[in-house]
Design an enzyme around this catalytic site. Structure first.
Site, short mmCIF file in Angstrom:
data_model
loop_
_atom_site.label_atom_id
_atom_site.label_comp_id
_atom_site.label_asym_id
_atom_site.label_seq_id
_atom_site.Cartn_x
_atom_site.Cartn_y
_atom_site.Cartn_z
N LEU A 140 0.85 -1.06 0.25
CA LEU A 140 -0.08 0.04 0.04
C LEU A 140 0.94 1.34 -0.01
CD1 LEU A 140 -3.18 0.79 0.17
CD2 LEU A 140 -2.67 1.37 2.48
N GLY A 141 1.54 1.53 -1.01
CA GLY A 141 2.32 2.93 -1.36
C GLY A 141 1.71 3.77 -2.27
N ARG A 142 2.41 4.25 -2.97
CA ARG A 142 1.64 5.29 -4.04
C ARG A 142 0.70 4.55 -4.86
NH1 ARG A 142 7.22 7.51 -4.14
NH2 ARG A 142 7.59 5.19 -5.32
N ILE A 143 0.85 3.34 -5.46
CA ILE A 143 0.00 3.03 -6.35
C ILE A 143 -0.98 2.35 -5.56
CG2 ILE A 143 -0.30 1.11 -8.17
CD1 ILE A 143 2.81 1.76 -9.09
N ARG A 163 5.36 -4.17 4.93
CA ARG A 163 6.36 -4.69 5.96
C ARG A 163 5.98 -3.83 7.14
NH1 ARG A 163 11.33 -3.85 2.28
NH2 ARG A 163 10.22 -1.94 2.20
N ILE A 215 0.00 -6.06 -10.66
CA ILE A 215 0.69 -4.89 -11.32
C ILE A 215 2.11 -4.64 -10.79
CG2 ILE A 215 -1.38 -4.06 -12.39
CD1 ILE A 215 0.30 -2.32 -9.30
N ARG A 217 5.35 -6.59 -9.65
CA ARG A 217 6.48 -7.35 -10.43
C ARG A 217 6.23 -8.97 -10.48
NH1 ARG A 217 7.45 -3.42 -12.51
NH2 ARG A 217 9.36 -2.23 -12.36
N ASP A 241 -0.18 -8.11 -15.23
CA ASP A 241 0.51 -7.19 -16.14
C ASP A 241 1.91 -7.36 -16.16
OD1 ASP A 241 0.89 -4.92 -17.85
OD2 ASP A 241 1.53 -3.71 -16.00
N GLU A 246 9.92 -11.68 -18.47
CA GLU A 246 9.22 -10.83 -19.56
C GLU A 246 10.18 -10.81 -20.58
OE1 GLU A 246 8.09 -7.19 -17.69
OE2 GLU A 246 6.62 -8.20 -16.23
N HIS A 264 2.89 -5.82 -19.64
CA HIS A 264 3.62 -4.76 -18.85
C HIS A 264 3.19 -3.59 -19.43
CE1 HIS A 264 7.11 -4.18 -15.70
NE2 HIS A 264 6.20 -3.19 -15.94
P1 NAP Z 1 5.92 2.91 -3.39
O1 NAP Z 1 5.14 4.06 -2.97
O2 NAP Z 1 7.66 2.90 -2.72
O3 NAP Z 1 5.20 1.66 -2.37
C1 NAP Z 1 5.55 0.45 -2.37
C2 NAP Z 1 4.74 -0.22 -1.13
O4 NAP Z 1 5.11 -1.38 -1.00
C3 NAP Z 1 5.12 0.37 0.02
O5 NAP Z 1 4.10 0.65 0.96
C4 NAP Z 1 6.14 -0.62 0.86
O6 NAP Z 1 5.55 -0.44 2.27
C5 NAP Z 1 5.20 -1.83 0.25
N1 NAP Z 1 6.32 -3.05 0.29
C6 NAP Z 1 7.71 -3.16 0.20
N2 NAP Z 1 8.18 -4.24 -0.11
C7 NAP Z 1 7.19 -5.09 0.51
C8 NAP Z 1 7.16 -6.51 0.85
N3 NAP Z 1 8.26 -7.15 0.48
N4 NAP Z 1 5.87 -6.84 1.04
C9 NAP Z 1 4.83 -6.06 1.19
N5 NAP Z 1 4.95 -4.83 0.93
C10 NAP Z 1 6.14 -4.41 0.39
O7 NAP Z 1 6.16 2.28 -4.62
P2 NAP Z 1 4.88 2.72 -6.05
O8 NAP Z 1 5.32 4.03 -6.64
O9 NAP Z 1 3.54 2.47 -5.37
O10 NAP Z 1 5.26 1.37 -6.94
C11 NAP Z 1 5.00 0.10 -6.28
C12 NAP Z 1 5.67 -1.15 -7.36
O11 NAP Z 1 4.68 -0.90 -8.62
C13 NAP Z 1 7.13 -0.69 -8.11
O12 NAP Z 1 8.03 -0.97 -7.17
C14 NAP Z 1 6.91 -1.42 -9.28
O13 NAP Z 1 7.68 -2.78 -8.85
C15 NAP Z 1 5.62 -1.49 -9.58
N6 NAP Z 1 5.18 -0.80 -10.68
C16 NAP Z 1 4.66 -1.52 -11.68
C17 NAP Z 1 4.41 -0.81 -13.02
C18 NAP Z 1 3.72 -1.50 -14.17
O14 NAP Z 1 3.83 -0.94 -15.23
N7 NAP Z 1 3.12 -2.80 -13.97
C19 NAP Z 1 4.70 0.62 -13.14
C20 NAP Z 1 5.07 1.23 -11.97
C21 NAP Z 1 5.43 0.65 -10.64
P3 NAP Z 1 6.67 -1.02 3.50
O15 NAP Z 1 8.16 -0.34 3.07
O16 NAP Z 1 6.22 -0.46 4.68
O17 NAP Z 1 6.94 -2.55 3.18
#
Ligand code: NAP
Length: 298
Positions: A140-143, A163, A215, A217, A241, A246, A264
């Site tokens: 539960l981050g930005r996305i 985490r 969506i 990884r 996705d 890939e 993707h």
């Molecule tokens: P973000 O704001 O950094 O959010 C990541 C979230 O994941 C944080 O809330 C983090 O919280 C949590 N997290 C990290 N490691 C974890 C784990 N092992 N288990 C459970 N939760 C975990 O990043 P975002 O901008 O939302 O992007 C998230 C991810 O989306 C990217 O890293 C990328 O892999 C993916 N993405 C995919 C696409 C696509 O085209 N499909 C595009 C952009 C991004 P904690 O630190 O408290 O664990």
């Protein structure tokens, strides 16, 4: 020609052209390279980092950084920037699209019509309902937040696993298995690069009416276990996705009717890809002008 800016891997054409126009960026590594521009797909390996003795910064088009050897980078004090925030909405839009498609079987029922089965076999079987579903978000981050915001319009109940506990109005679950046991749909929106967080146990906990949307990884999921669970009815379906290797998607996955597979394309809108390109350019400019990145990885 030498330049401080390296096009380390293929970039979208307008961004590559801008970097050449503004910085005479080059495609061949040289001793003068201070900034390497790459993408979240290709990243920069330890060998590539080692071949650039003057490298001070890596600017990556995308937000995932599992393809960058952070240990090699940090040991040399090299800074890293990604393009966070500007792609959040596009990825969240796609996540909700995949969720609706898997639960309401939009793509499968499209195939039903195109295959002439409506006239031959009668009405399509009933599906589950999106409104009111319990959605468990891993990451539960930005996305993840943007997905939860959108699902409020569907009166979905949201739970999550990170985490660490966040200051949010959603129920925290201390493991992915616990979240899966509670949820109707498990949405993966965390970074990849480590061991899978969803394997046979989590899929069994999600259950026969459950769906997975990924969506985040491909590496977040044990892909063979997912294929087995989709094949033997341990879970109902999945919308994906991202994949383990890939652009290769296993034939066993492509053969299934209860999965929605997209290549993707989470951030793949014209508006978002241009905004990502602008953020890459802003990072390169800021680094060359004053040695600072706009969106450094913390
Ligand atoms: P973000 O704001 O950094 O959010 C990541 C979230 O994941 C944080 O809330 C983090 O919280 C949590 N997290 C990290 N490691 C974890 C784990 N092992 N288990 C459970 N939760 C975990 O990043 P975002 O901008 O939302 O992007 C998230 C991810 O989306 C990217 O890293 C990328 O892999 C993916 N993405 C995919 C696409 C696509 O085209 N499909 C595009 C952009 C991004 P904690 O630190 O408290 O664990």
């Amino acid at each position: 020609m030498s330049s401080p800016v390296l096009l380390a891997h293929p970039l979208q054409a307008d961004l590559a052209a801008d970097l050449v126009r503004l910085h005479d960026a080059v495609s061949d590594p040289s001793d003068g390279v201070r900034v390497a521009v790459t993408t979240s797909r290709f990243g920069l390996s330890a060998d590539e980092v080692a071949a650039l003795p003057a490298l001070e910064a890596i600017v990556s088009f995308g937000v995932g950084y599992d393809s960058i050897d952070l240990e090699a980078v940090r040991s040399r004090g090299i800074q890293v920037a990604t393009t966070p925030g500007v792609l959040t909405d596009a990825v969240a839009d796609l996540a909700v699209g995949l969720l609706i498609d898997t639960v309401r079987q939009v793509s499968a029922s499209d195939r039903y019509v195109r295959g002439g089965r409506w006239a031959a076999d009668g009405n399509y079987p009933l599906t589950g309902q999106v409104t009111g579903r319990k959605v468990g978000i891993v990451g539960l981050g930005r996305i993840g937040h943007a997905i939860a915001d959108r699902l409020a319009g569907f009166r979905c109940e949201i739970g999550y696993h990170n985490r660490s506990v966040a200051d949010v109005p959603y129920a925290y679950h201390s493991s992915v298995a616990e979240l899966a046991a509670w949820a109707d749909v498990l949405v993966l929106a965390a970074p990849g690069g480590g061991d899978p967080v969803v394997g046979a146990n989590e899929l069994a906990a999600l259950g026969a009416e459950g769906h997975v949307v990924n969506i985040g990884r491909g590496s977040l999921v044990d892909e063979p276990a997912l294929i087995a669970a989709l094949t033997d009815g341990t879970i109902a379906g999945a919308g994906l996705d991202v994949f383990a290797d890939e652009p290769h998607v296993p034939e066993a996955l492509r053969a299934l009717d209860n999965v929605v597979l997209v290549p993707h394309v989470g951030s793949g809108t014209r508006e978002t890809r241009r905004a990502m390109a602008d953020l890459v350019l802003a990072n390169v400019d800021a680094f060359l002008e004053r040695g600072e990145l706009v969106t450094p990885l913390s």
